[in-house]
Design a protein around this motif. Structure first.
Motif, PDB file in Angstrom:
ATOM      1  N   ALA B  13       0.844  -1.211   0.000  1.00 28.30           N
ATOM      2  CA  ALA B  13       0.000   0.000   0.000  1.00 28.30           C
ATOM      3  C   ALA B  13       0.872   1.252   0.000  1.00 28.30           C
ATOM      4  O   ALA B  13       0.631   2.191  -0.767  1.00 28.30           O
ATOM      5  N   GLU B  14       1.894   1.224   0.825  1.00 25.59           N
ATOM      6  CA  GLU B  14       2.755   2.416   0.921  1.00 25.59           C
ATOM      7  C   GLU B  14       3.500   2.702  -0.374  1.00 25.59           C
ATOM      8  O   GLU B  14       3.669   3.863  -0.763  1.00 25.59           O
ATOM      9  N   SER B  15       3.927   1.641  -1.040  1.00 23.17           N
ATOM     10  CA  SER B  15       4.668   1.851  -2.287  1.00 23.17           C
ATOM     11  C   SER B  15       3.764   2.497  -3.341  1.00 23.17           C
ATOM     12  O   SER B  15       4.219   3.297  -4.151  1.00 23.17           O
ATOM     13  N   VAL B  16       2.465   2.154  -3.302  1.00 22.01           N
ATOM     14  CA  VAL B  16       1.506   2.784  -4.220  1.00 22.01           C
ATOM     15  C   VAL B  16       1.354   4.259  -3.854  1.00 22.01           C
ATOM     16  O   VAL B  16       1.455   5.141  -4.713  1.00 22.01           O
ATOM     17  N   VAL B  17       1.142   4.519  -2.570  1.00 21.76           N
ATOM     18  CA  VAL B  17       0.970   5.906  -2.113  1.00 21.76           C
ATOM     19  C   VAL B  17       2.220   6.735  -2.442  1.00 21.76           C
ATOM     20  O   VAL B  17       2.120   7.882  -2.869  1.00 21.76           O
ATOM     21  N   ASP B  18       3.406   6.112  -2.275  1.00 21.88           N
ATOM     22  CA  ASP B  18       4.652   6.845  -2.513  1.00 21.88           C
ATOM     23  C   ASP B  18       5.056   6.906  -3.987  1.00 21.88           C
ATOM     24  O   ASP B  18       6.133   7.413  -4.313  1.00 21.88           O
ATOM     25  N   MET B  19       4.209   6.327  -4.875  1.00 20.07           N
ATOM     26  CA  MET B  19       4.440   6.359  -6.329  1.00 20.07           C
ATOM     27  C   MET B  19       5.701   5.620  -6.728  1.00 20.07           C
ATOM     28  O   MET B  19       6.338   5.941  -7.724  1.00 20.07           O
ATOM     29  N   GLU B  20       6.123   4.627  -5.909  1.00 19.11           N
ATOM     30  CA  GLU B  20       7.358   3.886  -6.182  1.00 19.11           C
ATOM     31  C   GLU B  20       7.028   2.598  -6.928  1.00 19.11           C
ATOM     32  O   GLU B  20       6.939   1.517  -6.339  1.00 19.11           O
ATOM     33  N   GLU B  21       6.861   2.722  -8.245  1.00 22.76           N
ATOM     34  CA  GLU B  21       6.428   1.600  -9.074  1.00 22.76           C
ATOM     35  C   GLU B  21       7.353   0.382  -8.954  1.00 22.76           C
ATOM     36  O   GLU B  21       6.874  -0.748  -8.837  1.00 22.76           O
ATOM     37  N   ASP B  22       8.668   0.617  -8.973  1.00 26.52           N
ATOM     38  CA  ASP B  22       9.611  -0.505  -8.895  1.00 26.52           C
ATOM     39  C   ASP B  22       9.471  -1.260  -7.574  1.00 26.52           C
ATOM     40  O   ASP B  22       9.516  -2.485  -7.538  1.00 26.52           O
ATOM     41  N   ASP B  23       9.307  -0.502  -6.488  1.00 22.62           N
ATOM     42  CA  ASP B  23       9.092  -1.131  -5.177  1.00 22.62           C
ATOM     43  C   ASP B  23       7.812  -1.960  -5.179  1.00 22.62           C
ATOM     44  O   ASP B  23       7.776  -3.067  -4.638  1.00 22.62           O
ATOM     45  N   THR B  24       6.764  -1.415  -5.786  1.00 22.73           N
ATOM     46  CA  THR B  24       5.488  -2.129  -5.818  1.00 22.73           C
ATOM     47  C   THR B  24       5.665  -3.493  -6.483  1.00 22.73           C
ATOM     48  O   THR B  24       5.181  -4.519  -5.980  1.00 22.73           O
ATOM     49  N   ILE B  25       6.374  -3.505  -7.605  1.00 22.18           N
ATOM     50  CA  ILE B  25       6.597  -4.758  -8.330  1.00 22.18           C
ATOM     51  C   ILE B  25       7.381  -5.750  -7.465  1.00 22.18           C
ATOM     52  O   ILE B  25       7.013  -6.929  -7.352  1.00 22.18           O
ATOM     53  N   GLU B  26       8.429  -5.244  -6.821  1.00 27.08           N
ATOM     54  CA  GLU B  26       9.272  -6.108  -5.987  1.00 27.08           C
ATOM     55  C   GLU B  26       8.471  -6.692  -4.819  1.00 27.08           C
ATOM     56  O   GLU B  26       8.523  -7.896  -4.555  1.00 27.08           O
ATOM     57  N   ILE B  27       7.714  -5.852  -4.149  1.00 24.40           N
ATOM     58  CA  ILE B  27       6.938  -6.323  -2.989  1.00 24.40           C
ATOM     59  C   ILE B  27       5.847  -7.301  -3.430  1.00 24.40           C
ATOM     60  O   ILE B  27       5.589  -8.305  -2.769  1.00 24.40           O
ATOM     61  N   ALA B  28       5.217  -6.999  -4.579  1.00 27.61           N
ATOM     62  CA  ALA B  28       4.179  -7.907  -5.086  1.00 27.61           C
ATOM     63  C   ALA B  28       4.778  -9.287  -5.371  1.00 27.61           C
ATOM     64  O   ALA B  28       4.162 -10.316  -5.066  1.00 27.61           O
ATOM     65  N   ASN B  29       5.975  -9.308  -5.938  1.00 28.54           N
ATOM     66  CA  ASN B  29       6.652 -10.589  -6.178  1.00 28.54           C
ATOM     67  C   ASN B  29       6.960 -11.327  -4.878  1.00 28.54           C
ATOM     68  O   ASN B  29       6.722 -12.533  -4.768  1.00 28.54           O
TER      69      ASN B  29
END
Lengths: 363, 222
Positions: B13-29
């Motif tokens: 959720a935080e990575s989405v709020v922070d607009m950190e697309e690469d982090d979002t992908i990594e965390i989702a994986n």
């Protein structure tokens, strides 16, 4: 049809206002967009190739309603189009952006400076301005609507791309705005040479779209230079910004534009109280739920309410709709807006407005 | 309840709020590799983040550019999680057709509505921008859609919304389909005037209202 008659022409009224003299009524500009085609009885697409028809529609609208400004305007894209953006030209609806001029900032060198007398629909607009100024310029202040540098930049590269670039690649946004400004100035210069004024539209500067911080970084510097250019030519200007604007009212004052027209989403009362001592305010009858969808009495009451909220504003106030009117706005609602201004007359007092609010004229 | 999972959902959720697309992908994986349920990752991670971004928008902390970057991060996370969804575990999905009406190419509002609809459990068919009225009808008929969502940012194109409502009546489909309208110039009174079923000033509220309206209509039909 109108219930009341004006005693002054819009030009006489504007001059008297500027001298602080008595007038017959408060200023009122219903702010039609391509609805002017309905007034004349032509198709909107005729404006794409006939300067005469565009001028005739502007003139017919002035004669029909007697509003306090005649505006040559069809859509937001004429500058972007002249710079290579592709348009969609529906037969009887407003022209819209089909493809931006470039898809990526790497193509920025493809953007060539415009020639307002040659490129795309610009010469049609310039010619229409000449007819309008020649034929009704003594009766009514005439303007061309020119889209500001920040908003035009969105149409050069595409709304979504530009929006993300503000966060990912701010330097490129500046490069694009610089080019956009240069071309806004070229068009404005040609416009002023026709003897008419300029109304700026900056919809993308709205706080509904970008933050005040981004506005100050990417829009305000270019807007300021644009306004400085217009003023250096001895021409006046006003600005309309759609949506929320309370976060940037002080900035608009800084730019020292002649008048600010606000959206119905913004609070007119709040606006006049905050910056009304430094800038003329116009607004903000709801173009959708009141002007398009409301009854004549709804229009009358909403107009009275706006006057109540605005008329004491120290630098002046004029009635206007909060944004361009939808094309199919009922003509009788536009009459009702002007007639309410006439019904109020001059001078305006709280008691008079209360009295007018207390009854229905139309139903 | 595992702390690791809670932590990953929160980070997502935080990575989405922070607009950190690469982090979002990594965390989702990470989330999938740890064996957690993809649906939960979408609804309690990505959508929760988008909800938070929507709140920040309402509070005028975020604006359209920030929201778009958040939605990019959310979509990137969706791409990772979607293939792992176990559809039989999700509740019954209603079909929806959304699009920007003819004459307008501004699709920010429509895209947000689409994301929010998907996270409230709709299967959404996106007709895109500048959509002629007839296409909404044809696609809704073809899919058996329960919802049509019409969006515009421009006053000049609002009339096309009424045309869609009238076409539904002509086709005898009006009672089977919920019509939602939205976008900058649209108001509740405009929605009422053209006979639309629902309007909300912002996408996540509109999506919740859409679900309530469709459920209401289904119950009446039963």
């Amino acid at each position: 049809m109108s219930l009341f008659k004006d005693e002054m022409t819009p030009m006489e009224r504007a001059v008297a206002f500027s001298k602080g003299e008595d007038v017959d009524r408060i200023q009122c500009n219903p702010n039609l967009s391509n609805g002017i085609a309905r007034v004349l009885g032509c198709k909107i697409s005729e404006f794409n190739h006939s300067a005469r028809t565009l001028a005739d529609a502007v003139i017919a609208t002035h004669r029909r309603f007697g509003g306090d400004g005649a505006k040559v305007f069809t859509d937001l894209f004429i500058i972007a189009e002249a710079m290579g953006a592709k348009m969609k030209y529906p037969e009887d609806e407003t022209v819209d952006l089909l493809e931006p001029a470039i898809k990526d900032i790497s193509e920025i060198s493809k953007l060539e400076p415009i020639d307002p007398y040659k490129d795309a629909r610009l010469p049609i607009h310039i010619e229409a301005m000449k007819y309008v100024q020649d034929e009704i310029g003594e009766e009514v202040p005439c303007t061309a609507l020119v889209v500001g540098p920040f908003t035009s930049a969105f149409f050069l590269i595409g709304v979504e791309t530009m929006t993300k670039m503000m966060i990912k690649d701010p330097e490129s946004v500046h490069r694009l705005c610089e080019i956009s400004l240069e071309n806004c100035i070229r068009f404005a210069d040609a416009t002023i040479k026709q003897g008419i004024g300029i109304s700026i539209a900056e919809p993308m500067s709205s706080c509904t779209v970008v933050s005040p911080k981004h506005f100050r970084e990417f829009s305000k510097p270019y807007l300021k230079r644009f306004v400085d250019f217009i003023k250096s030519k001895g021409s006046g200007t006003s600005i309309h910004i759609c949506g929320k604007t309370d976060g940037i009212w002080e900035d608009v004052v800084d730019i020292s534009v002649g008048a600010l027209s606000i959206d119905n989403i913004a609070s007119l009362k709040n606006c006049t109280e905050t910056v009304g001592d430094r800038i003329k305010i116009m607004g903000n009858v709801d173009p959708s739920s009141i002007m398009y969808a409301g009854t004549k009495e709804d229009v009358r009451k909403a107009t009275l309410q706006c006057v109540k909220d605005g008329y004491k504003s120290p630098k002046g106030y004029g009635i206007m709709s909060g944004c361009g009117l939808p094309v199919e706005t009922p003509i009788e609602n536009i009459d009702a807006m002007l007639d309410t201004a006439r019904e109020i007359g001059w001078p305006i007092t709280d008691e008079k407005l209360e009295e007018l609010m207390s009854f229905n004229r139309y139903e | 309840m595992s702390n690791v999972k809670e932590k990953l959902l929160k980070d997502l959720a935080e990575s989405v709020v922070d607009m950190e697309e690469d982090d979002t992908i990594e965390i989702a994986n990470d989330f999938i590799e740890s064996g957690y349920d993809a649906y939960e990752g979408i609804s309690n991670g990505l959508a929760a983040g988008m909800d938070e971004a929507g709140k920040l928008y309402e509070e005028e902390e975020y604006y359209i550019p920030e929201l778009l970057m958040c939605s990019d991060a959310m979509y990137a996370g969706m791409d990772v999680l979607k293939p792992h969804l176990k559809y039989d575990e999700t509740e019954e999905k209603y079909k929806a057709v959304v699009g920007v009406v003819e004459g307008d190419t501004h699709d920010i509002g429509k895209n947000l509505f689409k994301i929010m609809l998907e996270t409230t459990g709709f299967e959404v068919y996106d007709l895109g921008r500048d959509v002629p009225p007839g296409e909404f009808i044809n696609k809704a008929k073809e899919l058996g859609a329960k919802l049509i969502g019409l969006s515009t940012l421009m006053t000049t194109t609002m009339d096309n919304m009424e045309i869609v409502v009238n076409l539904l009546k002509e086709e005898g489909m009006r009672d089977d389909v919920v019509v939602m309208v939205g976008g900058g110039p649209i108001s509740q009174s405009f929605a009422d005037k053209i006979g639309a079923d629902g309007y909300a000033p912002e996408a996540s509220r509109a999506a919740r209202l859409a679900k309530d309206l469709v459920r209401g209509k289904m119950n009446v039909a039963v």
